[in-house]
Design a protein around this motif. Sequence first.
Motif, PDB file in Angstrom:
ATOM      1  N   ARG A   1       0.853  -1.203   0.000  1.00 30.09           N
ATOM      2  CA  ARG A   1       0.000   0.000   0.000  1.00 30.09           C
ATOM      3  C   ARG A   1       0.881   1.243   0.000  1.00 30.09           C
ATOM      4  O   ARG A   1       1.974   1.245   0.602  1.00 30.09           O
ATOM      5  N   LEU A   2       0.397   2.314  -0.664  1.00 28.11           N
ATOM      6  CA  LEU A   2       1.103   3.599  -0.712  1.00 28.11           C
ATOM      7  C   LEU A   2       0.064   4.708  -0.599  1.00 28.11           C
ATOM      8  O   LEU A   2      -0.963   4.693  -1.292  1.00 28.11           O
ATOM      9  N   ARG A   3       0.365   5.693   0.303  1.00 28.25           N
ATOM     10  CA  ARG A   3      -0.531   6.844   0.462  1.00 28.25           C
ATOM     11  C   ARG A   3       0.305   8.116   0.466  1.00 28.25           C
ATOM     12  O   ARG A   3       1.335   8.185   1.157  1.00 28.25           O
ATOM     13  N   LEU A   4      -0.129   9.155  -0.305  1.00 27.33           N
ATOM     14  CA  LEU A   4       0.567  10.419  -0.403  1.00 27.33           C
ATOM     15  C   LEU A   4      -0.382  11.530   0.026  1.00 27.33           C
ATOM     16  O   LEU A   4      -1.524  11.597  -0.457  1.00 27.33           O
ATOM     17  N   VAL A   5       0.073  12.401   0.925  1.00 21.90           N
ATOM     18  CA  VAL A   5      -0.707  13.547   1.395  1.00 21.90           C
ATOM     19  C   VAL A   5       0.123  14.797   1.163  1.00 21.90           C
ATOM     20  O   VAL A   5       1.207  14.944   1.752  1.00 21.90           O
ATOM     21  N   ASN A   6      -0.363  15.691   0.264  1.00 18.86           N
ATOM     22  CA  ASN A   6       0.316  16.962  -0.049  1.00 18.86           C
ATOM     23  C   ASN A   6       1.736  16.735  -0.559  1.00 18.86           C
ATOM     24  O   ASN A   6       2.645  17.515  -0.274  1.00 18.86           O
ATOM     25  N   PHE A   7       1.951  15.631  -1.292  1.00 15.46           N
ATOM     26  CA  PHE A   7       3.269  15.324  -1.847  1.00 15.46           C
ATOM     27  C   PHE A   7       3.242  15.658  -3.337  1.00 15.46           C
ATOM     28  O   PHE A   7       2.609  14.948  -4.140  1.00 15.46           O
TER      29      PHE A   7
ATOM     30  N   HIS B   1       0.094  15.257  -5.709  1.00 16.10           N
ATOM     31  CA  HIS B   1      -0.922  14.440  -5.040  1.00 16.10           C
ATOM     32  C   HIS B   1      -1.344  15.102  -3.729  1.00 16.10           C
ATOM     33  O   HIS B   1      -0.545  15.214  -2.788  1.00 16.10           O
ATOM     34  N   ALA B   2      -2.615  15.545  -3.674  1.00 19.04           N
ATOM     35  CA  ALA B   2      -3.140  16.121  -2.432  1.00 19.04           C
ATOM     36  C   ALA B   2      -3.459  15.025  -1.430  1.00 19.04           C
ATOM     37  O   ALA B   2      -3.123  15.125  -0.247  1.00 19.04           O
TER      38      ALA B   2
ATOM     39  N   VAL C   1       8.972  19.275  -2.027  1.00 21.28           N
ATOM     40  CA  VAL C   1       8.031  18.169  -2.205  1.00 21.28           C
ATOM     41  C   VAL C   1       6.622  18.558  -1.789  1.00 21.28           C
ATOM     42  O   VAL C   1       5.670  17.806  -2.044  1.00 21.28           O
ATOM     43  N   ARG C   2       6.423  19.713  -1.167  1.00 19.53           N
ATOM     44  CA  ARG C   2       5.101  20.110  -0.699  1.00 19.53           C
ATOM     45  C   ARG C   2       4.219  20.469  -1.891  1.00 19.53           C
ATOM     46  O   ARG C   2       4.653  21.100  -2.863  1.00 19.53           O
ATOM     47  N   ASN C   3       2.974  20.091  -1.830  1.00 20.96           N
ATOM     48  CA  ASN C   3       2.005  20.398  -2.882  1.00 20.96           C
ATOM     49  C   ASN C   3       1.865  21.911  -3.019  1.00 20.96           C
ATOM     50  O   ASN C   3       1.683  22.624  -2.033  1.00 20.96           O
ATOM     51  N   LEU C   4       1.959  22.404  -4.267  1.00 22.18           N
ATOM     52  CA  LEU C   4       1.918  23.852  -4.485  1.00 22.18           C
ATOM     53  C   LEU C   4       0.566  24.441  -4.113  1.00 22.18           C
ATOM     54  O   LEU C   4       0.475  25.620  -3.751  1.00 22.18           O
TER      55      LEU C   4
ATOM     56  N   ARG D   1      -1.801  24.712   1.703  1.00 23.19           N
ATOM     57  CA  ARG D   1      -1.558  25.903   2.504  1.00 23.19           C
ATOM     58  C   ARG D   1      -0.151  25.858   3.094  1.00 23.19           C
ATOM     59  O   ARG D   1       0.402  24.781   3.324  1.00 23.19           O
ATOM     60  N   PRO D   2       0.456  27.020   3.392  1.00 24.90           N
ATOM     61  CA  PRO D   2       1.801  27.032   4.002  1.00 24.90           C
ATOM     62  C   PRO D   2       1.811  26.241   5.312  1.00 24.90           C
ATOM     63  O   PRO D   2       0.858  26.279   6.089  1.00 24.90           O
ATOM     64  N   ARG D   3       2.903  25.561   5.537  1.00 22.60           N
ATOM     65  CA  ARG D   3       3.115  24.760   6.747  1.00 22.60           C
ATOM     66  C   ARG D   3       2.102  23.627   6.897  1.00 22.60           C
ATOM     67  O   ARG D   3       1.905  23.101   7.993  1.00 22.60           O
ATOM     68  N   SER D   4       1.427  23.270   5.813  1.00 23.32           N
ATOM     69  CA  SER D   4       0.538  22.112   5.877  1.00 23.32           C
ATOM     70  C   SER D   4       1.367  20.835   5.933  1.00 23.32           C
ATOM     71  O   SER D   4       2.521  20.795   5.517  1.00 23.32           O
ATOM     72  N   SER D   5       0.771  19.775   6.426  1.00 24.13           N
ATOM     73  CA  SER D   5       1.482  18.513   6.625  1.00 24.13           C
ATOM     74  C   SER D   5       1.773  17.828   5.301  1.00 24.13           C
ATOM     75  O   SER D   5       0.921  17.769   4.413  1.00 24.13           O
ATOM     76  N   VAL D   6       3.005  17.315   5.168  1.00 23.68           N
ATOM     77  CA  VAL D   6       3.413  16.483   4.031  1.00 23.68           C
ATOM     78  C   VAL D   6       3.707  15.091   4.590  1.00 23.68           C
ATOM     79  O   VAL D   6       4.552  14.948   5.484  1.00 23.68           O
ATOM     80  N   ARG D   7       3.024  14.067   4.049  1.00 19.69           N
ATOM     81  CA  ARG D   7       3.150  12.734   4.654  1.00 19.69           C
ATOM     82  C   ARG D   7       3.064  11.663   3.578  1.00 19.69           C
ATOM     83  O   ARG D   7       2.260  11.776   2.646  1.00 19.69           O
ATOM     84  N   VAL D   8       3.909  10.636   3.730  1.00 21.35           N
ATOM     85  CA  VAL D   8       3.877   9.467   2.846  1.00 21.35           C
ATOM     86  C   VAL D   8       3.864   8.230   3.722  1.00 21.35           C
ATOM     87  O   VAL D   8       4.694   8.088   4.626  1.00 21.35           O
ATOM     88  N   GLU D   9       2.917   7.320   3.455  1.00 18.00           N
ATOM     89  CA  GLU D   9       2.825   6.044   4.164  1.00 18.00           C
ATOM     90  C   GLU D   9       3.057   4.919   3.165  1.00 18.00           C
ATOM     91  O   GLU D   9       2.434   4.904   2.097  1.00 18.00           O
ATOM     92  N   LEU D  10       3.946   3.981   3.509  1.00 18.15           N
ATOM     93  CA  LEU D  10       4.300   2.873   2.612  1.00 18.15           C
ATOM     94  C   LEU D  10       4.290   1.578   3.409  1.00 18.15           C
ATOM     95  O   LEU D  10       4.889   1.507   4.489  1.00 18.15           O
ATOM     96  N   GLU D  11       3.598   0.573   2.879  1.00 13.90           N
ATOM     97  CA  GLU D  11       3.563  -0.753   3.499  1.00 13.90           C
ATOM     98  C   GLU D  11       4.211  -1.735   2.535  1.00 13.90           C
ATOM     99  O   GLU D  11       3.780  -1.849   1.376  1.00 13.90           O
ATOM    100  N   ILE D  12       5.250  -2.443   3.007  1.00 11.00           N
ATOM    101  CA  ILE D  12       6.002  -3.376   2.171  1.00 11.00           C
ATOM    102  C   ILE D  12       6.260  -4.651   2.964  1.00 11.00           C
ATOM    103  O   ILE D  12       6.126  -4.684   4.183  1.00 11.00           O
ATOM    104  N   GLY D  13       6.638  -5.702   2.239  1.00 10.82           N
ATOM    105  CA  GLY D  13       7.059  -6.955   2.842  1.00 10.82           C
ATOM    106  C   GLY D  13       8.465  -7.294   2.388  1.00 10.82           C
ATOM    107  O   GLY D  13       8.765  -7.241   1.194  1.00 10.82           O
ATOM    108  N   VAL D  14       9.336  -7.631   3.367  1.00  9.73           N
ATOM    109  CA  VAL D  14      10.721  -8.008   3.065  1.00  9.73           C
ATOM    110  C   VAL D  14      11.022  -9.304   3.800  1.00  9.73           C
ATOM    111  O   VAL D  14      11.042  -9.310   5.042  1.00  9.73           O
TER     112      VAL D  14
END
Length: 509
Positions: free
Chosen positions: A5-11, A14-15, A60-63, A66-79
């Motif tokens: 799984r991959l999730r991008l927030v303000n990256f 991708h909003a 990397v912040r979404n143009l 808003r300024p100082r808004s959260s930038v977050r990426v969540e990644l789920e992998i198996g190794v």
Amino acid sequence: MRLHRLRLVNFRQHADTEIAFGPGITGIVGPNGSGKTTLLEAMAWAIYGGQAARGDKESVRNLRARPRSSVRVELEIGVGAHEYRVARSLHDAELYQDGVLVANALKTVTEKLERALGMSHDEFFNTYFTGQKELAVMSALKPVDRRKFLARVLGYERLEIAQVRVRERRNALAAELQGLEAGLPDPAELVAHREAAQQRLAAAWKASREVEAGRKAAQGALAKEQPHWQAWEARRDRTLSLDGERRIAEQAVTAARQEFQRLDKEMAEALAARESLKRLEPELVPIQALQQERDGLEALQREEAVRREELAKLEELRRAIAGFERRLGELGEPGERLAQAEAEVIAIETRLARAEAAVETERTTWVRDRQDAETKRLALREHYKEVKEQRDRIVKLGPKGACPTCQRPLGDEYEAVLGLLDRQLEDITINGNFFKQRVEQLAESPATLKAAEDARDAVQAELGAATGRVGELKAQATERGRAQAELAGARRRAAELEKRGDTRRCGPS
């Protein structure tokens, strides 16, 4: 590595985008600029942090965010046998292994994921994550160097090292076996030693059988003589027993003779005393009358002593009764005063609870404001550092340098960008000085908190005094009950003593 799984927030573009990867191959299709490469960049950024991003950290912040808004990426992998979930933002990161938090710092999360994947940032980007324009790195290598590079990245070196170690171990064991075989003696000599040992063993067995035959013959002779030996032992024990009984009988005879002589002497003395008593009986008659008179006087004396003792006890009881009555008069009835004091304590405790709540509210407000000011000050300091580093890089590269956001050459916009960054630095400095002064102002507790604490301490002192009064009244109530019980007991004992005195006066004289 298995993607889940991959999730991008303000990256970047991708909003808020979330993708779930199924088994097999996943294809990502879209026009240029739609964010396909950004998805791959976000995966690498989640694993390796800022070094995997194109441009600086803020780029990397979404143009449109808003300024100082959260930038977050969540990644789920198996190794391998483990499942990992990493959540990374600009200022923090968290790593979970099989649902358990194992790291919560930017650098630590990156290090643990590098160890789990077995690849550094450069190795990862030059192999599994190589872009279309970056394959020249491997194509420029010679075949031997390319093979070594891929073997090291894919872990083939470990297999080769293991094979070398197995061959070395096999050769060492073969050499050790040859040495052991060379150290063995001649087979003919071993056969001769074995035959000599068998002959010595046969001789030992023959000697053992002879010794066993002698032991059995000795046991037979012992069995024949055993009854005679037991009969002689029984006779000896009987003789010793009879000799002991004889000595005991002789001692008993001697003791009986001495006792007879003592009794004979005592009988003679008793007969002589009886004759003397007969002669003295006329003289003892007046003595018996005097003894009877003495016994009567002693009885009267004992009775008088008992009467005086009872009078003394009665007087002491009367004084005690007077003391109890006086003390009861001093104590009065503390029940009503005790109820009033307890009600006063309850009211003061209510006031104290309100005062403590006010103190806690003031302290919470003070601590929250101080922590908020410190947090904002630290955030401004980090922001100032990032903007300053960005400005220094732009100054170093000059007008030909790339824009930190779009990666295009600055050209004529070079001065405008520098002016914008200078204004940002000035604003950050002004805000930083403000929050610095705010932190210094909040270093000591405010006057409102001190006033609330003083008011609470005053109520606590008042509660201590009221509690002391309640304790005194309870002690007085307890003392009053004890005094009443002791007064009743003293009166009962005094009545008993007076009754015995009246009975003694009315008795026979």
